[in-house]
Design an enzyme around this catalytic site. Structure first.
Site, PDB file in Angstrom:
ATOM      1  N   ALA A 101       9.514   5.804   6.168  1.00 37.73           N
ATOM      2  CA  ALA A 101      10.172   4.884   7.342  1.00 37.73           C
ATOM      3  C   ALA A 101       9.903   3.240   6.863  1.00 37.73           C
ATOM      4  O   ALA A 101       8.736   3.095   6.222  1.00 37.73           O
ATOM      5  CB  ALA A 101       9.313   4.920   8.716  1.00 37.73           C
TER       6      ALA A 101
ATOM      7  N   GLU B 283     -10.258   6.115   5.548  1.00 40.76           N
ATOM      8  CA  GLU B 283     -11.218   5.270   4.491  1.00 40.76           C
ATOM      9  C   GLU B 283     -10.468   3.934   3.850  1.00 40.76           C
ATOM     10  O   GLU B 283     -11.293   3.007   3.903  1.00 40.76           O
ATOM     11  CB  GLU B 283     -11.207   6.377   3.127  1.00 40.76           C
TER      12      GLU B 283
ATOM     13  N   LYS C 187      -6.953  -0.852  10.237  1.00 47.22           N
ATOM     14  CA  LYS C 187      -8.212  -1.324  10.906  1.00 47.22           C
ATOM     15  C   LYS C 187      -8.324  -1.923  12.150  1.00 47.22           C
ATOM     16  O   LYS C 187      -8.928  -1.566  13.251  1.00 47.22           O
ATOM     17  CB  LYS C 187      -9.200  -2.218  10.160  1.00 47.22           C
TER      18      LYS C 187
ATOM     19  N   LYS D 209     -13.082  -4.701  10.979  1.00 49.58           N
ATOM     20  CA  LYS D 209     -13.842  -3.744   9.824  1.00 49.58           C
ATOM     21  C   LYS D 209     -15.288  -3.417  10.203  1.00 49.58           C
ATOM     22  O   LYS D 209     -15.962  -2.336  10.324  1.00 49.58           O
ATOM     23  CB  LYS D 209     -13.713  -4.274   8.554  1.00 49.58           C
TER      24      LYS D 209
ATOM     25  N   VAL E 233       0.911  -1.161  -0.097  1.00 51.67           N
ATOM     26  CA  VAL E 233       0.001   0.099  -0.042  1.00 51.67           C
ATOM     27  C   VAL E 233       1.007   1.233  -0.002  1.00 51.67           C
ATOM     28  O   VAL E 233       0.751   2.328  -0.608  1.00 51.67           O
ATOM     29  CB  VAL E 233      -1.086  -0.005   1.333  1.00 51.67           C
TER      30      VAL E 233
END
Ligand code: HSE
Length: 434
Positions: free
Chosen positions: A51, A137, A113, A213, A22
């Site tokens: 990092a 989000e 999450k 979630k 990601v």
């Protein structure tokens, strides 16, 4: 030594904690989209520090080696970082890093999450006190814009229920089992080979990822304080080919659902479990690793959001949307408040109601059906359909109940286990949309 960017009034300098799938995709998107974003929003995004665990590793995204550090605190503390993106996951050190960044007046965008489902309230309070954004989000359903919709578009909507397929790994496995008749272990191995499932798949297959979630969804949808520990949780490792086959024959598919409901008197129930979903329900058509979330509200009726719930670029797309909002707010000296979370009663799974499919491997002789239906009757569980599959050694009774209370169905199962004629309870699935 950090890179020294050419900063203008509109530049927002970003420190990224973590450069896995990601993080790398997010940096790539910023590099590719910075001009367009600036033209549309008036803010110039610039990555200044990153990092990483290993500074010398080859990465798909091109990074100035001077930006890299193994010290995440150095990123948060860097005066050349205005905004922090956290994509390292886990509770610590993410909690401490995010708190520190917010305390320094730096907005934070996170995809974490687990963190929010456990200590979200604490961090939202820090963000409110500091007057900067904490946006998330990407923490729920990857690239699907759901949190912003719940927070903004539906903020006046009396939402009654949110039902979702929020874990791509398990949806992929269940799809393989349904469409190819694959065994659970074969489908899991294939998911691992394709990179959908982790080497240790526990968090996905045992429903922990979906439960985190679900806690976040319930908190935002109902304005209630719900943590991961409030979520009843059953994964898919107990789902058998036989369960899937029965569901299929009866016109259902098996899905791992996250369900958050609020009753008319304000009790919240949140759960994750495999469920039989009627073929005609929109969630039944969500295949492979896709996610979808079905929102029901009193005024708006039903809405469905569909897309990729995992993967570097889809998740990074959600992170980027939040980063742009947070950057604009930072320049305006504003922040989005999350509001307060009421302490509403959380209803235990025992009190929830559903229709159920109950499968029993039984002796094939006269009086067995009578004995079994007597158990249902004693616990007030009404039967909608009953049928026998197989004969002799392979005899199996399959019942679908009318809406019943979980506690009563569980009491039936306990009693079935004491009957000589019941060899084993071979399936229990809640039924949705029946
Ligand atoms: N592992 C998750 C999934 C994605 O399979 O959907 C990250 O939450």
């Amino acid at each position: 030594m950090a890179a020294q960017p050419t900063t203008t009034q509109s530049t927002v300098r970003i420190g990224v904690l973590g450069c896995g799938n990601v993080g790398a995709a997010f940096i790539q998107l910023v590099n590719d989209q910075a001009d367009v974003i600036e033209a549309r929003s008036g803010v110039r995004l610039e990555i200044t520090r990153v990092a990483v665990r290993n500074v010398s590793r080859d990465r798909e995204v091109k990074l100035d080696p001077n930006m890299l550090t193994r010290d995440a605190h150095a990123v948060v503390d860097d005066p050349n970082v205005d905004l922090v993106v956290e994509v390292i996951g886990g509770i610590e050190p993410a909690r401490e890093l995010i708190s520190t960044a917010l305390g320094k007046g730096k907005p934070v965008v996170t995809a974490n999450k687990e963190l929010l489902a456990n200590v979200g309230t604490e961090l939202f309070a820090v963000s409110d006190t500091a007057g900067v954004d904490l946006l998330f989000e990407a923490a729920v359903a990857g690239g699907i814009p759901l949190i912003r919709v719940l927070r903004e578009s539906l903020r006046g909507e009396p939402i009654t229920r949110v039902l979702g397929i929020v874990n791509g790994t398990t949806n992929y496995i269940l799809t393989k089992m349904t469409e190819e008749g694959a065994d659970y272990t074969v489908a899991l191995t294939e998911a691992q080979r394709l990179g959908f499932a982790e080497r240790d798949p526990t968090a996905d297959v045992e429903g922990l990822d979906a439960a985190a979630k679900a806690a976040i969804i319930a908190s935002i949808a109902f304005g209630a304080r719900v943590v991961a520990g409030d979520v009843y949780n059953e994964g898919i490792s107990g789902v058998t080919g036989a369960d899937i086959a029965i569901a299929k024959r009866l016109g259902y598919v098996v899905k791992l659902l996250a369900i958050a409901e609020i009753s008319a008197d304000g009790e919240v129930a949140v759960r994750v479990h495999p469920a039989m979903v009627k073929n005609t329900h929109p969630l039944a058509s969500v295949r492979d690793s896709f996610n979808a979330v079905f929102v029901e509200g009193k005024a708006v009726d039903s809405l469905m959001f569909y897309g990729r719930g995992a993967g570097g670029f889809p998740t990074a797309s959600a992170v980027l949307g939040d980063v742009i909002d947070a950057a604009i707010n930072l320049r305006k000296g504003a922040h989005a408040t999350i509001g307060t979370f009421a302490r509403l009663p959380i209803s235990p799974i025992d009190q929830t109601t559903s229709e159920y499919l109950v499968g029993l491997d039984v002796a094939d002789r006269s009086g067995v059906l009578h004995a079994v239906t007597g158990v249902f009757a004693r616990h007030g569980v009404s039967i909608r359909t009953a049928e026998q599959e197989g004969m002799g050694e392979n005899a199996r009774l399959v019942f679908i109940t009318h809406t019943a209370r979980e506690a009563d169905v569980q009491a039936c199962l306990r009693e079935f286990r004491t009957l000589d004629v019941v060899k084993r309870t071979s399936g229990l699935l809640r039924v949705i949309g029946g």
